[in-house]
Design a protein around this motif. Structure first.
Motif, short mmCIF file in Angstrom:
data_model
loop_
_atom_site.label_atom_id
_atom_site.label_comp_id
_atom_site.label_asym_id
_atom_site.label_seq_id
_atom_site.Cartn_x
_atom_site.Cartn_y
_atom_site.Cartn_z
N MET A 1 13.17 40.86 29.84
CA MET A 1 14.42 40.23 30.27
C MET A 1 14.45 40.14 31.79
N ASN A 2 14.70 38.97 32.33
CA ASN A 2 14.81 38.80 33.76
C ASN A 2 16.15 39.33 34.26
N ASP A 3 16.18 39.68 35.54
CA ASP A 3 17.44 40.11 36.13
C ASP A 3 18.36 38.91 36.29
N PRO A 4 19.68 39.14 36.31
CA PRO A 4 20.60 38.02 36.52
C PRO A 4 20.44 37.43 37.92
N ILE A 5 20.77 36.17 38.03
CA ILE A 5 20.63 35.44 39.29
C ILE A 5 21.96 35.47 40.03
N PRO A 6 22.02 36.10 41.22
CA PRO A 6 23.29 36.14 41.96
C PRO A 6 23.79 34.74 42.30
N ILE A 7 25.09 34.56 42.26
CA ILE A 7 25.71 33.29 42.64
C ILE A 7 25.96 33.28 44.14
N ASP A 8 25.64 32.19 44.78
CA ASP A 8 25.93 32.03 46.21
C ASP A 8 27.43 31.77 46.36
N VAL A 9 28.20 32.81 46.60
CA VAL A 9 29.65 32.66 46.61
C VAL A 9 30.13 31.81 47.78
N GLU A 10 29.32 31.67 48.83
CA GLU A 10 29.74 30.87 49.98
C GLU A 10 29.85 29.39 49.63
N THR A 11 29.07 28.95 48.65
CA THR A 11 29.11 27.53 48.26
C THR A 11 29.66 27.34 46.85
N TRP A 12 30.10 28.39 46.24
CA TRP A 12 30.57 28.35 44.85
C TRP A 12 31.98 27.79 44.78
N PRO A 13 32.20 26.67 44.08
CA PRO A 13 33.54 26.08 43.99
C PRO A 13 34.58 27.01 43.36
N ARG A 14 34.15 27.93 42.50
CA ARG A 14 35.10 28.79 41.82
C ARG A 14 35.24 30.16 42.48
N ARG A 15 34.82 30.30 43.71
CA ARG A 15 34.89 31.61 44.36
C ARG A 15 36.31 32.17 44.37
N GLN A 16 37.27 31.38 44.81
CA GLN A 16 38.64 31.87 44.87
C GLN A 16 39.20 32.15 43.48
N HIS A 17 38.84 31.33 42.52
CA HIS A 17 39.32 31.54 41.16
C HIS A 17 38.75 32.82 40.58
N PHE A 18 37.45 33.04 40.83
CA PHE A 18 36.82 34.26 40.35
C PHE A 18 37.48 35.49 40.96
N GLU A 19 37.66 35.48 42.26
CA GLU A 19 38.25 36.64 42.92
C GLU A 19 39.68 36.88 42.46
N HIS A 20 40.44 35.81 42.24
CA HIS A 20 41.83 35.95 41.81
C HIS A 20 41.93 36.59 40.43
N TYR A 21 41.15 36.04 39.48
CA TYR A 21 41.25 36.52 38.10
C TYR A 21 40.38 37.76 37.84
N ARG A 22 39.59 38.13 38.82
CA ARG A 22 38.79 39.35 38.68
C ARG A 22 39.53 40.56 39.27
N THR A 23 40.27 40.34 40.39
CA THR A 23 40.88 41.47 41.09
C THR A 23 42.40 41.38 41.22
N ALA A 24 42.91 40.23 41.64
CA ALA A 24 44.36 40.12 41.88
C ALA A 24 45.15 40.08 40.57
N VAL A 25 44.73 39.21 39.65
CA VAL A 25 45.41 39.06 38.37
C VAL A 25 44.35 39.05 37.26
N PRO A 26 43.74 40.19 36.96
CA PRO A 26 42.72 40.21 35.90
C PRO A 26 43.32 39.76 34.57
N CYS A 27 42.68 38.79 33.93
CA CYS A 27 43.20 38.34 32.64
C CYS A 27 42.12 37.64 31.83
N THR A 28 42.32 37.71 30.53
CA THR A 28 41.50 36.94 29.60
C THR A 28 42.43 35.98 28.88
N TYR A 29 41.86 35.01 28.20
CA TYR A 29 42.66 34.11 27.38
C TYR A 29 41.87 33.78 26.12
N SER A 30 42.58 33.33 25.11
CA SER A 30 41.91 32.94 23.87
C SER A 30 42.49 31.61 23.40
#
Length: 218
Positions: A1-30
Motif C-alpha cells: 500500500m502506498n502512502d497517501p498523497i498530501p494535498i497542496d492546501v495553498e492551491t486547493w479550492p476547498r481549503r477553507q471548506h475543509f478547515e471550517h468543517y474539520r475544526t470550526a464546525v465539525p459535521c457529517t451529513y447523510s
C-alpha cells in the motif's frame, strides 16, 4: 500500500471548506436516495452474476474517480488522498445472525473483481469473527447491506468520527414501483471531505452505471 498523497492546501479550492468543517464546525451529513436499477437487475440475472458484488463494484468504481471520496489524514492531521481505495463490506452469517466485515481489492475489471470478491465471501460466510481478515486496509471505505427491508432514510451516529473522511454506503431491499426496480442507497459523508455537489455527482454517476449495465456481462 502506498502512502497517501498530501494535498497542496495553498492551491486547493476547498481549503477553507475543509478547515471550517474539520475544526470550526465539525459535521457529517447523510443522504438517502432511490436508484432505478431495473436494467441492472436484468443484466445481473442474465449474466448470472452476484448482485451484491456488482453493487459494490459499481460504488467502488465511482468512488475511485474522485479525490474527495479517497481522502484521509496524514499523521500530522493534514488532508491527503489515496491513489486507490478498496471496498470493505459486510457478509451475513445466517445461522448466528451476525456479520463479518471483509474487503476485496478494487479492480477496474469487473469480472476479475467479481471472482476475487466471491472468493472472499465464500471463505468468510460462516466466520465467527467480526474482522476475519484482520484490520481493513487504511485505504478502504465501507459498504453494508440491509436486504431485509427498504428504507427512505438511514443515518449512522458515530461517536468521535471527526477523523473519518471516507464515505460510508448502506444498501437496502429492492422496491418495485410503476414497473421499475428501485434500490435504496444511503451515503454518509464528512463535510470536510465533500460538499453536497460532490455527493450528488457521485450518486448521478452511479445512476448512469446502473442504467447502462453492459459492464455486468464483461
Amino acid at each position: 500500500m502506498n502512502d497517501p498523497i498530501p494535498i497542496d492546501v495553498e492551491t486547493w479550492p476547498r481549503r477553507q471548506h475543509f478547515e471550517h468543517y474539520r475544526t470550526a464546525v465539525p459535521c457529517t451529513y447523510s443522504i438517502t436516495v432511490e436508484l432505478d436499477v431495473t436494467t441492472f437487475v436484468a443484466a445481473v440475472r442474465s449474466a448470472m452474476r452476484r448482485t451484491y458484488i456488482a453493487q459494490i463494484w459499481a460504488i467502488a468504481s465511482v468512488v475511485n474517480r474522485y479525490e474527495e471520496f479517497r481522502m484521509t489524514l496524514t499523521d500530522s492531521g493534514a488532508p491527503a488522498t489515496w491513489s486507490l481505495v478498496h471496498p470493505s463490506f459486510t457478509v451475513f452469517n445466517r445461522e448466528r445472525e451476525t456479520f463479518a466485515s471483509v474487503w476485496a481489492p478494487y479492480n477496474p475489471d469487473f469480472a476479475a473483481f467479481h471472482e476475487a470478491a466471491a472468493h472472499v465471501i465464500a471463505e468468510h460466510a460462516e466466520s465467527t469473527r467480526l474482522f476475519p481478515q484482520g484490520p481493513s486496509p487504511r485505504n478502504s471505505f465501507d459498504v453494508s447491506s440491509l436486504p431485509w427491508t427498504a428504507f427512505t432514510g438511514f443515518t449512522l451516529n458515530i461517536g468521535g468520527s471527526w477523523d473519518h473522511l471516507a464515505p460510508i454506503f448502506t444498501l437496502g431491499q429492492y422496491v418495485e414501483r410503476d414497473g421499475q426496480v428501485l434500490l435504496p442507497l444511503a451515503v454518509q459523508m464528512h463535510h470536510a471531505a465533500a460538499d453536497g455537489f460532490h455527493t450528488a455527482r457521485l450518486i448521478n454517476e452511479l445512476r448512469d452505471l446502473f442504467s447502462d449495465a453492459s459492464w455486468v456481462s464483461s
